[in-house]
Design an enzyme around this catalytic site. Structure first.
Site, PDB file in Angstrom:
ATOM      1  N   HIS A   1      -1.411  -4.595  -1.600  1.00 34.18           N
ATOM      2  CA  HIS A   1      -2.307  -3.908  -2.530  1.00 34.18           C
ATOM      3  C   HIS A   1      -3.589  -3.530  -1.820  1.00 34.18           C
ATOM      4  CE1 HIS A   1      -3.900  -2.923  -6.534  1.00 34.18           C
ATOM      5  NE2 HIS A   1      -5.060  -3.298  -6.020  1.00 34.18           N
TER       6      HIS A   1
ATOM      7  N   ASP B   1      -3.975  -5.326 -18.733  1.00 36.98           N
ATOM      8  CA  ASP B   1      -4.802  -4.725 -17.682  1.00 36.98           C
ATOM      9  C   ASP B   1      -4.923  -3.219 -17.878  1.00 36.98           C
ATOM     10  OD1 ASP B   1      -6.283  -4.627 -15.152  1.00 36.98           O
ATOM     11  OD2 ASP B   1      -4.557  -3.463 -14.520  1.00 36.98           O
TER      12      ASP B   1
ATOM     13  N   ARG C   1     -12.825  -0.356 -18.965  1.00 39.75           N
ATOM     14  CA  ARG C   1     -13.861  -0.630 -17.951  1.00 39.75           C
ATOM     15  C   ARG C   1     -14.266   0.647 -17.231  1.00 39.75           C
ATOM     16  NH1 ARG C   1     -10.788  -4.191 -14.355  1.00 39.75           N
ATOM     17  NH2 ARG C   1     -12.611  -4.099 -13.014  1.00 39.75           N
TER      18      ARG C   1
ATOM     19  N   SER D   1      -7.724  -8.182 -12.691  1.00 41.86           N
ATOM     20  CA  SER D   1      -6.979  -6.933 -12.836  1.00 41.86           C
ATOM     21  C   SER D   1      -5.927  -6.814 -11.723  1.00 41.86           C
ATOM     22  CB  SER D   1      -7.973  -5.766 -12.781  1.00 41.86           C
ATOM     23  OG  SER D   1      -7.317  -4.554 -12.605  1.00 41.86           O
TER      24      SER D   1
ATOM     25  N   LYS E   1      -1.482  -7.894 -11.977  1.00 39.31           N
ATOM     26  CA  LYS E   1      -0.387  -6.961 -11.661  1.00 39.31           C
ATOM     27  C   LYS E   1       0.462  -7.505 -10.526  1.00 39.31           C
ATOM     28  CE  LYS E   1      -3.405  -3.648 -11.304  1.00 39.31           C
ATOM     29  NZ  LYS E   1      -4.523  -2.810 -11.681  1.00 39.31           N
TER      30      LYS E   1
END
Ligand code: URA
Length: 435
Positions: free
Chosen positions: A82, A161, A168, A183, A187
């Protein structure tokens, strides 16, 4: 539980208890808490933070808010990566095939670009036919046979999320360390990989402006993943200036192909080799040095590039383009931007350059905007380079001629010159969780 009481508690900087966090996330996911109350809570968290315990509970509650993927058949070999987002960040296109060529199983859901940052799914859709929404069965079958499948984020993965992130985004509460931690990690945990490598960016193109902030964020994400029995490492990497030279979907795919063939720019190659080494180190249980040697060899001998071709073909994409990238479509207009003085480029602001590429059509100003895969920017010069008046520093590509002047002004507003070369910035500030 009354949402009003939870907001009040956090407004006074108190710690929320487990039941409060879990009930609140469940109720918000079901639409039982209005956005105006959740916005107030997000802002209270933005200012007063969360303890590590609260952040871990919030992460778990968000991860369990929808479906989860069970990759246990692949054990630690199931890897995910990520990036916290950047400009010119095409690392997944390079790291995934390197890791798969070494025996890892890359089972990954990726996002689309939003704001000044690009997204892997958009880049992959540069290949006509590439299927970003495989069925669960086809996704697993491809991971088994090819060692890589990269698809778009499933609608029901961590739905809490999805709602919170959208909220947000419009309430100026994205850049909060506990909220980013929960967040991202919700995931990653729901996606099921046993091994997770995070690329936490810092600098002008990133949510975290300093390496110290990025390190705090990275450490929290590693701690949460480790507590959930995953093997996790984080690289803290520089996003003050775009990564590589190409920004925009097809342009980035072409640069990724060059890199997989051993001809990529030094900064992009180094970040990709480091990410792939961290993945192989954790997933295969080999030393970091051994993992690095294998990753380099995979590029040198063509195994990583071969895996890339196999992956694109397996997922329905026109893989002949990988062998002949000059067949990709090109934009109708190209425009050279030249230096207006002699000297050195002392800063190239990644965010402004990303926004210039959005102007050209390479990214989305709004969630539903359609992108132009051919649009983008090639930087011929980067921070630290010497330039002479009139020398080309960048070329803009677009199908919308009216965007060129706006993009040029945006790009130029992000470039600073000086009489002396700037000190070289570190590309990789630190690696956490892998040695
Ligand atoms: N990326 C995410 O997925 N979530 C954040 O909060 C920030 C970046």
């Amino acid at each position: 539980m009354r949402m009003y009481d939870i907001i009040t508690k956090k407004k006074h900087g108190e710690e929320l208890c487990e039941a409060e966090i879990r009930e609140m996330i469940a109720a918000y996911t079901k639409g039982e808490i209005p956005d105006y109350q959740m916005s107030a809570l997000m802002m209270a968290i933005y200012f007063n933070g969360m303890t590590d315990k609260e952040t871990a509970i919030l992460t778990d509650a968000m991860a369990s808010s929808g479906e989860t993927v069970n990759l246990s058949e692949f054990g630690e070999l199931a890897v995910d990566k990520h990036s916290t987002g950047g400009v010119g960040d095409k690392t997944t296109l390079i790291v995934a095939p390197i890791a798969a060529s070494l025996g890892c199983k890359v089972a990954k859901m990726s996002g689309r670009g939003l704001g000044h940052t690009g997204g892997t799914v958009d880049k992959l859709e540069s290949f006509p036919g590439y299927n970003t929404s495989l069925s669960r069965e086809d996704f697993f079958a491809q991971v088994r046979s090819t060692g890589i499948a990269v698809i778009g984020q499933s609608e029901n993965l961590a739905p809490a999320d999805k709602k919170l992130y959208a909220l947000r985004d419009v309430t100026a509460t994205v850049d909060s360390i506990p909220l980013i931690t929960s967040s991202v990690m919700s995931k990653k945990l729901a996606s099921g990989a046993g091994t997770i490598v995070l690329d936490v960016k810092y600098g002008s193109g990133s949510f975290m402006k300093t390496a110290a902030e990025a390190e705090t964020l990275a450490q929290k994400m590693v701690d949460i993943g480790t507590a959930c029995k995953r093997r996790v490492a984080a690289l803290i990497t520089n996003m003050d200036t775009p990564l590589g030279h190409n920004i925009g979907n097809i342009l980035e795919v072409k640069e990724a192909i060059d890199t997989l063939r051993g001809n990529g720019p030094a900064d992009l190659t180094e970040v990709c080799l480091s990410l792939a080494s961290a993945i192989a180190h954790l997933a295969l249980g080999i030393s970091f040095a051994e993992a690095r040697a294998r990753a380099e060899e995979s590029i040198r001998c063509g195994a990583a590039f071969g895996k890339f071709v196999e992956w694109i073909a397996a997922q329905g994409g026109d893989s002949s383009l990988t062998l002949n990238p000059s067949r990709f479509p090109v934009s109708k207009y190209s425009y050279e931007v030249c230096a207006d003085k002699d000297g050195y480029i002392t800063h190239m602001d990644a965010e402004k350059i990303g926004l210039a590429s959005v102007e050209l059509g390479a990214g989305r100003a709004t969630k539903d905007a359609v992108i132009d895969h051919t649009a983008g920017i090639i930087l011929s010069k980067k921070t630290g380079d010497a330039v002479r008046t009139g020398e080309v520093i960048a070329t803009l590509y677009t199908n919308d001629e009216s965007a060129v002047q706006r993009a040029k002004l945006e790009l130029l507003s992000g470039i600073e010159y000086g009489d002396v070369a700037p000190a070289e910035d570190r590309l990789i500030h630190k690696i956490i969780g892998a040695t």
